[in-house]
Design an enzyme around this catalytic site. Structure first.
Site, PDB file in Angstrom:
ATOM      1  N   GLY A 169      39.985  49.270  41.557  1.00 26.85           N
ATOM      2  CA  GLY A 169      39.205  49.137  40.217  1.00 26.85           C
ATOM      3  C   GLY A 169      39.219  47.555  39.714  1.00 26.85           C
ATOM      4  N   THR A 204      36.878  49.393  47.044  1.00 27.52           N
ATOM      5  CA  THR A 204      38.193  49.081  47.825  1.00 27.52           C
ATOM      6  C   THR A 204      38.535  50.343  48.490  1.00 27.52           C
ATOM      7  OG1 THR A 204      38.602  47.368  46.123  1.00 27.52           O
ATOM      8  CG2 THR A 204      40.440  48.360  47.118  1.00 27.52           C
ATOM      9  N   ARG A 241      38.195  33.747  43.828  1.00 31.18           N
ATOM     10  CA  ARG A 241      38.911  34.768  42.759  1.00 31.18           C
ATOM     11  C   ARG A 241      39.511  35.687  43.941  1.00 31.18           C
ATOM     12  NH1 ARG A 241      38.236  40.591  42.866  1.00 31.18           N
ATOM     13  NH2 ARG A 241      38.739  41.274  40.830  1.00 31.18           N
TER      14      ARG A 241
END
Length: 356
Positions: free
Chosen positions: A274, A222, A250
């Site tokens: 994370g 990310t 998701r």
């Protein structure tokens, strides 16, 4: 006697009137012109490109150089905007664009594949001056999801749009769309195949679970940015492709305001990276701001407590980058590494990858 009393009353009246004037002028001496100028010119920027099991022994010199070069390129784009008097929002958006356009990171061009071999992208952005925010989730044709998140914030009555609706809004706002094939990279496809193969082996041995470490550690990458501009305004943004082999549409923490992204001029701006489920449960980005506001502690103290204690105690892994309203920066993570960089008002650049 009457005349004397009237005369004394006049003296008392003017004496009382003069008093506030002295009181009102006193605070002007509290700040020197130099201190005021210094405060106005304070700005800074900090970025991340994901956290996880990033070990030097697994990194070639060429790949390490490529990551560092891209982090430097991205942060200098934002720093230049801030140096020239641009807004923190613009700096965050344009910096993240550089990272989204690189196949090195799990965002935009480098997004990972879901279980069906499709790229689903999420992003969010927040303005610390007014707590306005925008986010998108599960988009498949938006070249730069952070741009769409900003459009949601500025040109819609909503905070979070997802899927088909978000893409319809993107068309209406003339956000650049691409064929889904644009997001295909060989490395990400190989990663998906490796994860599927390992899961198959573990299922055969009846040793796997949905949050198996193999799956858990395959999603980092990310990207995010937090910035403070010369006007004292904070902003933060985050963009991601989510988790390799993710199912059921998701959605992680990246598009969730307060979990993946948060900015408040009273405290700080934060971008997370994370294991998203834990960042959502802990409302990590907001928690750092809240601890600063309610406990009166520093950005570094709040970041350390949230990442190294609260998140770790929950079982979550990852990190954050953040900047406070005075330009102090935190790059806190509880993993083996996090791609990160920061630049201050003096132009001092710091780039890191591993835990040092």
């Amino acid at each position: 006697m009457k005349k004397v009393l009237i005369f004394l009353s006049f003296i008392l009246f003017f004496a009382c009137k003069e008093q506030p004037k002295e009181t009102a002028e006193t605070p002007i001496t509290d700040s020197t012109p130099e201190e005021v100028q210094s405060s106005v010119n304070t700005f800074g920027i900090v970025i991340h490109g994901g956290a996880g099991t990033i070990l030097k022994k697994n990194m070639t010199a060429e790949k390490e150089a490529a990551y560092k070069a891209k982090l430097e390129q991205a942060i200098k784009v934002g720093h230049t905007i801030l140096k020239n008097g641009g807004t923190s929002l613009e700096a965050v958006e344009k910096t993240i664009n550089v990272l989204e356009d690189s196949p090195l990171f799990n965002a935009g061009k480098g997004a990972v594949f879901n279980s069906e071999g499709v790229n689903e992208l999420d992003a969010s952005i927040m303005d610390g001056s007014n707590l306005n925010a925008g986010a998108v989730a599960g988009v498949k044709t938006v070249k730069n999801p952070i741009n769409l998140a900003k459009e949601v914030m500025l040109n819609s009555p909503h905070v979070l749009l997802s899927g088909t609706g978000a893409e319809i809004f993107a068309k209406e706002r003339k956000i650049e769309l691409v064929d889904p094939a644009y997001f295909f990279t060989e490395d990400r496809m190989k990663s998906l195949e490796r994860v599927k193969e390992k899961i198959k082996e573990k299922e055969a041995n009846k040793t796997t679970a949905f949050y198996d470490p193999v799956i858990k550690d395959s999603k980092f990458g990310t990207v995010g940015c937090a910035a403070l501009d010369k006007n004292g305004n904070l902003a933060a943004g985050t963009s991601t492709g989510g988790m390799t082999n993710k199912k059921w549409n998701r959605i992680g923490d990246s598009p969730i305001i307060g979990a993946g992204t948060y900015a408040n001029n009273a405290t700080c701006a934060v971008s997370s990276t994370g294991w998203g489920e834990y960042f959502i449960r802990g409302m990590v980005a907001y928690d750092i701001s809240a601890m600063m506001e309610y406990k009166g502690i520093s950005l570094q103290e709040a970041s350390q407590e949230v990442i190294q204690e609260k998140l770790t105690d929950l079982g979550g892994t990852g990190g954050i980058v953040a900047i406070d309203n005075k330009g102090n920066v935190s790059m806190e993570f509880n993993t083996a590494g996090m791609y990160r960089a920061t630049m201050n008002a003096e132009g001092e650049l710091s780039i890191g990858i591993y835990k040092e």
